[in-house]
Write a protein that holds these residues in place. Structure first.
Motif, PDB file in Angstrom:
ATOM      1  N   GLU A  20       0.836  -1.205   0.000  1.00 54.37           N
ATOM      2  CA  GLU A  20       0.000   0.000   0.000  1.00 54.37           C
ATOM      3  C   GLU A  20       0.874   1.261   0.000  1.00 54.37           C
ATOM      4  O   GLU A  20       0.604   2.219  -0.736  1.00 54.37           O
ATOM      5  CB  GLU A  20      -0.902  -0.008   1.235  1.00 54.37           C
ATOM      6  N   LEU A  21       1.931   1.256   0.782  1.00 53.82           N
ATOM      7  CA  LEU A  21       2.857   2.384   0.848  1.00 53.82           C
ATOM      8  C   LEU A  21       3.514   2.615  -0.514  1.00 53.82           C
ATOM      9  O   LEU A  21       3.604   3.756  -0.983  1.00 53.82           O
ATOM     10  CB  LEU A  21       3.902   2.088   1.921  1.00 53.82           C
ATOM     11  N   LEU A  22       3.964   1.547  -1.157  1.00 60.06           N
ATOM     12  CA  LEU A  22       4.585   1.677  -2.482  1.00 60.06           C
ATOM     13  C   LEU A  22       3.610   2.241  -3.503  1.00 60.06           C
ATOM     14  O   LEU A  22       3.970   3.104  -4.312  1.00 60.06           O
ATOM     15  CB  LEU A  22       5.105   0.318  -2.970  1.00 60.06           C
ATOM     16  N   ARG A  23       2.372   1.774  -3.463  1.00 61.04           N
ATOM     17  CA  ARG A  23       1.359   2.284  -4.404  1.00 61.04           C
ATOM     18  C   ARG A  23       1.118   3.772  -4.176  1.00 61.04           C
ATOM     19  O   ARG A  23       0.981   4.544  -5.128  1.00 61.04           O
ATOM     20  CB  ARG A  23       0.064   1.499  -4.261  1.00 61.04           C
ATOM     21  N   HIS A  64       4.047   5.693  -5.510  1.00 58.27           N
ATOM     22  CA  HIS A  64       4.039   5.661  -6.979  1.00 58.27           C
ATOM     23  C   HIS A  64       3.125   6.757  -7.527  1.00 58.27           C
ATOM     24  O   HIS A  64       3.448   7.426  -8.497  1.00 58.27           O
ATOM     25  CB  HIS A  64       3.593   4.297  -7.488  1.00 58.27           C
ATOM     26  N   LYS A  65       1.986   6.950  -6.874  1.00 56.17           N
ATOM     27  CA  LYS A  65       1.032   7.977  -7.317  1.00 56.17           C
ATOM     28  C   LYS A  65       1.571   9.381  -7.087  1.00 56.17           C
ATOM     29  O   LYS A  65       1.393  10.267  -7.915  1.00 56.17           O
ATOM     30  CB  LYS A  65      -0.303   7.814  -6.599  1.00 56.17           C
ATOM     31  N   ALA A  66       2.205   9.580  -5.923  1.00 55.75           N
ATOM     32  CA  ALA A  66       2.719  10.907  -5.585  1.00 55.75           C
ATOM     33  C   ALA A  66       3.825  10.780  -4.550  1.00 55.75           C
ATOM     34  O   ALA A  66       3.629  10.127  -3.529  1.00 55.75           O
ATOM     35  CB  ALA A  66       1.598  11.792  -5.039  1.00 55.75           C
ATOM     36  N   PRO A  67       4.983  11.391  -4.801  1.00 55.61           N
ATOM     37  CA  PRO A  67       6.051  11.377  -3.806  1.00 55.61           C
ATOM     38  C   PRO A  67       5.572  12.016  -2.505  1.00 55.61           C
ATOM     39  O   PRO A  67       4.632  12.815  -2.502  1.00 55.61           O
ATOM     40  CB  PRO A  67       7.159  12.218  -4.439  1.00 55.61           C
ATOM     41  N   ALA A  68       6.209  11.662  -1.409  1.00 56.65           N
ATOM     42  CA  ALA A  68       5.881  12.237  -0.098  1.00 56.65           C
ATOM     43  C   ALA A  68       7.046  13.109   0.358  1.00 56.65           C
ATOM     44  O   ALA A  68       8.208  12.742   0.190  1.00 56.65           O
ATOM     45  CB  ALA A  68       5.631  11.129   0.917  1.00 56.65           C
ATOM     46  N   VAL A  69       6.740  14.250   0.928  1.00 59.78           N
ATOM     47  CA  VAL A  69       7.786  15.183   1.353  1.00 59.78           C
ATOM     48  C   VAL A  69       8.472  14.726   2.638  1.00 59.78           C
ATOM     49  O   VAL A  69       9.552  15.219   2.962  1.00 59.78           O
ATOM     50  CB  VAL A  69       7.250  16.622   1.518  1.00 59.78           C
ATOM     51  N   ALA A 118       4.504  13.010   6.709  1.00 58.74           N
ATOM     52  CA  ALA A 118       3.430  13.319   5.757  1.00 58.74           C
ATOM     53  C   ALA A 118       2.863  12.035   5.152  1.00 58.74           C
ATOM     54  O   ALA A 118       1.649  11.905   4.971  1.00 58.74           O
ATOM     55  CB  ALA A 118       3.943  14.245   4.665  1.00 58.74           C
ATOM     56  N   LEU A 119       3.752  11.086   4.852  1.00 61.10           N
ATOM     57  CA  LEU A 119       3.302   9.809   4.298  1.00 61.10           C
ATOM     58  C   LEU A 119       2.432   9.060   5.308  1.00 61.10           C
ATOM     59  O   LEU A 119       1.373   8.533   4.954  1.00 61.10           O
ATOM     60  CB  LEU A 119       4.508   8.963   3.896  1.00 61.10           C
ATOM     61  N   ARG A 126      14.991   7.951  -1.621  1.00 62.32           N
ATOM     62  CA  ARG A 126      14.862   9.205  -0.885  1.00 62.32           C
ATOM     63  C   ARG A 126      15.837  10.199  -1.510  1.00 62.32           C
ATOM     64  O   ARG A 126      17.031   9.978  -1.508  1.00 62.32           O
ATOM     65  CB  ARG A 126      15.192   8.982   0.587  1.00 62.32           C
ATOM     66  N   GLU A 127      15.287  11.283  -2.041  1.00 62.92           N
ATOM     67  CA  GLU A 127      16.105  12.319  -2.675  1.00 62.92           C
ATOM     68  C   GLU A 127      15.781  13.647  -2.025  1.00 62.92           C
ATOM     69  O   GLU A 127      14.665  14.146  -2.170  1.00 62.92           O
ATOM     70  CB  GLU A 127      15.811  12.382  -4.171  1.00 62.92           C
ATOM     71  N   GLY A 128      16.735  14.195  -1.272  1.00 61.99           N
ATOM     72  CA  GLY A 128      16.496  15.455  -0.593  1.00 61.99           C
ATOM     73  C   GLY A 128      15.345  15.382   0.389  1.00 61.99           C
ATOM     74  O   GLY A 128      14.612  16.341   0.560  1.00 61.99           O
ATOM     75  N   GLY A 129      15.161  14.222   1.009  1.00 63.59           N
ATOM     76  CA  GLY A 129      14.075  14.042   1.964  1.00 63.59           C
ATOM     77  C   GLY A 129      12.764  13.597   1.345  1.00 63.59           C
ATOM     78  O   GLY A 129      11.867  13.140   2.030  1.00 63.59           O
ATOM     79  N   VAL A 130      12.631  13.730   0.028  1.00 61.57           N
ATOM     80  CA  VAL A 130      11.400  13.330  -0.669  1.00 61.57           C
ATOM     81  C   VAL A 130      11.448  11.825  -0.948  1.00 61.57           C
ATOM     82  O   VAL A 130      12.430  11.309  -1.455  1.00 61.57           O
ATOM     83  CB  VAL A 130      11.226  14.120  -1.983  1.00 61.57           C
ATOM     84  N   LEU A 131      10.371  11.136  -0.598  1.00 60.07           N
ATOM     85  CA  LEU A 131      10.270   9.688  -0.789  1.00 60.07           C
ATOM     86  C   LEU A 131       9.584   9.387  -2.110  1.00 60.07           C
ATOM     87  O   LEU A 131       8.543   9.971  -2.420  1.00 60.07           O
ATOM     88  CB  LEU A 131       9.475   9.070   0.363  1.00 60.07           C
ATOM     89  N   ARG A 132      10.160   8.448  -2.862  1.00 58.24           N
ATOM     90  CA  ARG A 132       9.636   8.120  -4.189  1.00 58.24           C
ATOM     91  C   ARG A 132       9.630   6.614  -4.431  1.00 58.24           C
ATOM     92  O   ARG A 132      10.446   5.896  -3.883  1.00 58.24           O
ATOM     93  CB  ARG A 132      10.510   8.737  -5.283  1.00 58.24           C
ATOM     94  N   ALA A 133       8.747   6.195  -5.317  1.00 58.19           N
ATOM     95  CA  ALA A 133       8.738   4.855  -5.905  1.00 58.19           C
ATOM     96  C   ALA A 133       8.474   5.103  -7.395  1.00 58.19           C
ATOM     97  O   ALA A 133       7.342   5.045  -7.846  1.00 58.19           O
ATOM     98  CB  ALA A 133       7.670   3.975  -5.275  1.00 58.19           C
ATOM     99  N   ASP A 134       9.531   5.448  -8.125  1.00 66.00           N
ATOM    100  CA  ASP A 134       9.392   5.961  -9.488  1.00 66.00           C
ATOM    101  C   ASP A 134       9.198   4.917 -10.581  1.00 66.00           C
ATOM    102  O   ASP A 134       8.994   5.278 -11.726  1.00 66.00           O
ATOM    103  CB  ASP A 134      10.613   6.815  -9.858  1.00 66.00           C
ATOM    104  N   TYR A 135       9.277   3.651 -10.261  1.00 65.07           N
ATOM    105  CA  TYR A 135       9.106   2.623 -11.285  1.00 65.07           C
ATOM    106  C   TYR A 135       7.618   2.383 -11.517  1.00 65.07           C
ATOM    107  O   TYR A 135       6.786   2.703 -10.689  1.00 65.07           O
ATOM    108  CB  TYR A 135       9.813   1.333 -10.855  1.00 65.07           C
ATOM    109  N   ASP A 136       7.302   1.818 -12.663  1.00 61.64           N
ATOM    110  CA  ASP A 136       5.908   1.578 -13.027  1.00 61.64           C
ATOM    111  C   ASP A 136       5.433   0.169 -12.690  1.00 61.64           C
ATOM    112  O   ASP A 136       4.230  -0.082 -12.632  1.00 61.64           O
ATOM    113  CB  ASP A 136       5.712   1.792 -14.527  1.00 61.64           C
TER     114      ASP A 136
END
Length: 120
Positions: free
Chosen positions: A55-58, A61-66, A70-71, A97-107
């Motif tokens: 659920e966290l990854l999904r 994927h939709k929107a990075p978290a700051v 926040a997540l 994690r890039e500059g504190g922003v959390l991402r799951a950029d793969y499709d």
């Protein structure tokens, strides 16, 4: 971009995949970039991929978290548990994690389970 999870692989298997891609590139053959995560057993993967982590990854994927806070708020979950989940997923390369922003950029995450791999 895809991320592939390989279950039952070994470090030698991973090295062989890299060496094979290198040889193909040297011959001038097209080589698709791959981002692989190898687990020695199904139970090793299962200990990392829970429903809450999926659920966290999904969500990422939709929107990075700051931030993790926040997540956790967006997911309606406890900060400590989300922090644990982010740390675990980051350790295996499923969260960046890039500059504190959390991402799951793969499709896509593909899982391959090798049935003829030696038992761990």
């Amino acid at each position: 971009m895809k991320k592939q999870i390989i279950v039952g692989g070994t470090l030698k298997d991973a090295a062989d995949r890299v060496a094979d891609a290198w040889r193909r590139a040297e011959r001038g053959e097209p080589v698709e970039a791959q981002d692989n995560v190898t687990f020695l057993s199904w139970s090793a993967l299962a200990s990392h991929m829970t429903e809450k982590r999926y659920e966290l990854l999904r969500r990422l994927h939709k929107a990075p978290a700051v931030s993790i806070r926040a997540l956790a708020r967006d997911l309606g979950r406890d900060f400590k548990r989300v922090h644990e989940d982010v740390t675990a997923l980051e350790a295996i390369g499923l969260v960046a994690r890039e500059g504190g922003v959390l991402r799951a950029d793969y499709d896509e995450i593909r899982a391959s389970i090798l049935l003829d791999a030696p038992a761990a």
